[in-house]
Design an enzyme around this catalytic site. Structure first.
Site, PDB file in Angstrom:
ATOM      1  N   THR A 166     -97.484  53.345   8.961  1.00 26.25           N
ATOM      2  CA  THR A 166     -96.861  54.607   9.376  1.00 26.25           C
ATOM      3  C   THR A 166     -97.174  54.811  10.859  1.00 26.25           C
ATOM      4  O   THR A 166     -98.221  54.387  11.331  1.00 26.25           O
ATOM      5  CB  THR A 166     -97.441  55.758   8.533  1.00 26.25           C
ATOM      6  OG1 THR A 166     -96.916  55.644   7.217  1.00 26.25           O
ATOM      7  CG2 THR A 166     -97.106  57.130   9.102  1.00 26.25           C
ATOM      8  N   GLY A 196     -93.262  62.168   1.139  1.00 22.92           N
ATOM      9  CA  GLY A 196     -94.693  62.186   1.427  1.00 22.92           C
ATOM     10  C   GLY A 196     -95.070  63.298   2.382  1.00 22.92           C
ATOM     11  O   GLY A 196     -94.324  64.267   2.578  1.00 22.92           O
ATOM     12  N   ASP A 197     -96.228  63.139   2.987  1.00 20.58           N
ATOM     13  CA  ASP A 197     -96.737  64.161   3.906  1.00 20.58           C
ATOM     14  C   ASP A 197     -96.051  64.140   5.263  1.00 20.58           C
ATOM     15  O   ASP A 197     -96.000  65.161   5.954  1.00 20.58           O
ATOM     16  CB  ASP A 197     -98.237  63.935   4.125  1.00 20.58           C
ATOM     17  CG  ASP A 197     -98.500  62.552   4.726  1.00 20.58           C
ATOM     18  OD1 ASP A 197     -98.210  61.550   4.033  1.00 20.58           O
ATOM     19  OD2 ASP A 197     -98.959  62.469   5.882  1.00 20.58           O
ATOM     20  N   THR A 216    -101.922  60.026   8.640  1.00 20.33           N
ATOM     21  CA  THR A 216    -101.441  58.850   7.919  1.00 20.33           C
ATOM     22  C   THR A 216    -102.382  58.562   6.764  1.00 20.33           C
ATOM     23  O   THR A 216    -103.577  58.894   6.839  1.00 20.33           O
ATOM     24  CB  THR A 216    -101.334  57.631   8.848  1.00 20.33           C
ATOM     25  OG1 THR A 216    -101.144  56.449   8.055  1.00 20.33           O
ATOM     26  CG2 THR A 216    -102.586  57.432   9.690  1.00 20.33           C
TER      27      THR A 216
HETATM   28  N1  ASP Z   1     -98.659  59.018   4.648  1.00 19.24           N
HETATM   29  C1  ASP Z   1     -97.564  58.140   4.358  1.00 19.24           C
HETATM   30  C2  ASP Z   1     -96.883  58.599   3.097  1.00 19.24           C
HETATM   31  O1  ASP Z   1     -97.539  58.843   2.141  1.00 19.24           O
HETATM   32  C3  ASP Z   1     -97.967  56.710   4.200  1.00 19.24           C
HETATM   33  C4  ASP Z   1     -98.962  56.164   5.203  1.00 19.24           C
HETATM   34  O2  ASP Z   1     -99.344  56.874   6.144  1.00 19.24           O
HETATM   35  O3  ASP Z   1     -99.370  54.998   5.065  1.00 19.24           O
HETATM   36  O4  ASP Z   1     -95.693  58.669   3.051  1.00 19.24           O
END
Ligand code: ASP
Length: 305
Positions: A166, A196-197, A216
């Site tokens: 990410t 996601g977040d 992330t």
């Molecule tokens: N936070 C991201 C999500 O869950 C994934 C990541 O940061 O690796 O969509």
């Protein structure tokens, strides 16, 4: 206001990156931070700088955003992104959009449009196409590496390590204004429609007049602790930025999650913390007419001003 040193700090995802990929990802975050700093050097705003930085990594197949995004359960790319202007509180986001190479630019278009904060799903293409964005051909964003990882997951041949990927950026401009942006393909094998977040204000991305942050890691856990908003609130209550970032990640871990975060405050101080083995980071700051860039695969190896 006192003078601040304009700069941009970039991350390339909390995770565990194999040693043979360290040079590649370090070069990627370095190029992104330099692109963001070039915007600042030209007198541009922090908001434009974080967009420029993230845009570079969306096109870099080494990262889980745009080209190179992870595949969902059905083998398709659905991306999430958000961008926030700390000076005005304006924010724009897109979520679960298929075949979108430049999610951060469409998120910015949502911000500039101003009618809504978050648009989700294939219908975002009506909004994006009306503004000149072109949908990638089905499969065009899928890299051989991600296709292989998806097949591994489907066949359950091995327990997959999250290698992150990410991307995000925070910046401070010459006026002392802050911004943050985050872009991702989400998590490997996620259910179609999962958000996601990263596109959620206060979770993956937050910016105010006192601080800006991009997170992330485990998206569901990051949402539960509203990680970036919690971090910036700590700064607002008087915490030093490094302590605020440490505490935000400690809270994430206490909630059973893992991940990392980057942040900047109104004094131009930066922080990067992760509970994972790696999180590629690069800091680019203006130094007279020059741009100084430093990069590392682990945040602890980067000297933050
Ligand atoms: N936070 C991201 C999500 O869950 C994934 C990541 O940061 O690796 O969509």
């Amino acid at each position: 206001m006192h003078a601040v040193t304009p700069g941009v700090l970039v991350h390339g995802g909390a995770g565990r990156i194999a040693a043979e990929r360290h040079d590649e990802v370090q070069a990627g975050v370095r190029a992104a931070a330099a692109a963001g700093a070039a915007v600042l050097a030209a007198g541009g705003a922090a908001l434009d700088a974080v967009q420029a930085a993230v845009r570079v990594l969306e096109d870099d197949p080494a990262f889980n955003a745009g080209t190179g995004a992870v595949l969902n359960r059905d083998g398709l790319v659905e991306v999430d992104a958000s961008i926030m202007d700390g000076a005005t509180g304006r924010v724009g986001a897109v979520a679960a959009v298929p075949d979108l190479a430049e999610a951060i630019a469409v998120a910015r278009a949502v911000l500039d449009d101003g009618a809504h904060v978050l648009l989700a799903g294939p219908a975002v293409w009506d909004f994006a196409a009306a503004r000149g964005f072109v949908r990638a051909a089905p499969g065009a964003l899928v890299t051989p590496r991600m296709r292989a990882r998806w097949q591994d997951e489907r066949q359950r041949l091995e327990a997959l390590e999250r290698d992150g990927g990410t991307v995000g950026a925070v910046a401070i401009d010459a006026r002392g204004q802050l911004a943050a942006a985050t872009s991702t393909g989400g998590t490997l094998g996620k259910l179609p429609g999962r958000i996601g977040d990263s596109p959620l204000p206060g979770c993956g991305t937050w910016a105010s007049r006192v601080g800006a942050a991009s997170a992330t890691g485990d998206g569901e856990a990051i949402i539960r602790v509203t990680l970036t908003r919690a971090l910036v609130d700590r700064i607002a209550r008087g915490a030093a930025i490094a302590a605020a970032a440490d505490e935000a990640i400690a809270e994430l871990v206490a909630h059973g999650g893992s991940g990392g975060v980057i942040a900047v405050d109104a004094h131009g101080r930066f922080a990067a913390v992760h509970a994972t083995e790696t999180m590629p980071v690069a800091l680019a700051q203006l130094d007279g007419d020059a741009i100084r860039v430093a990069a590392a695969v682990r945040a602890a190896d980067l000297a933050l001003a």
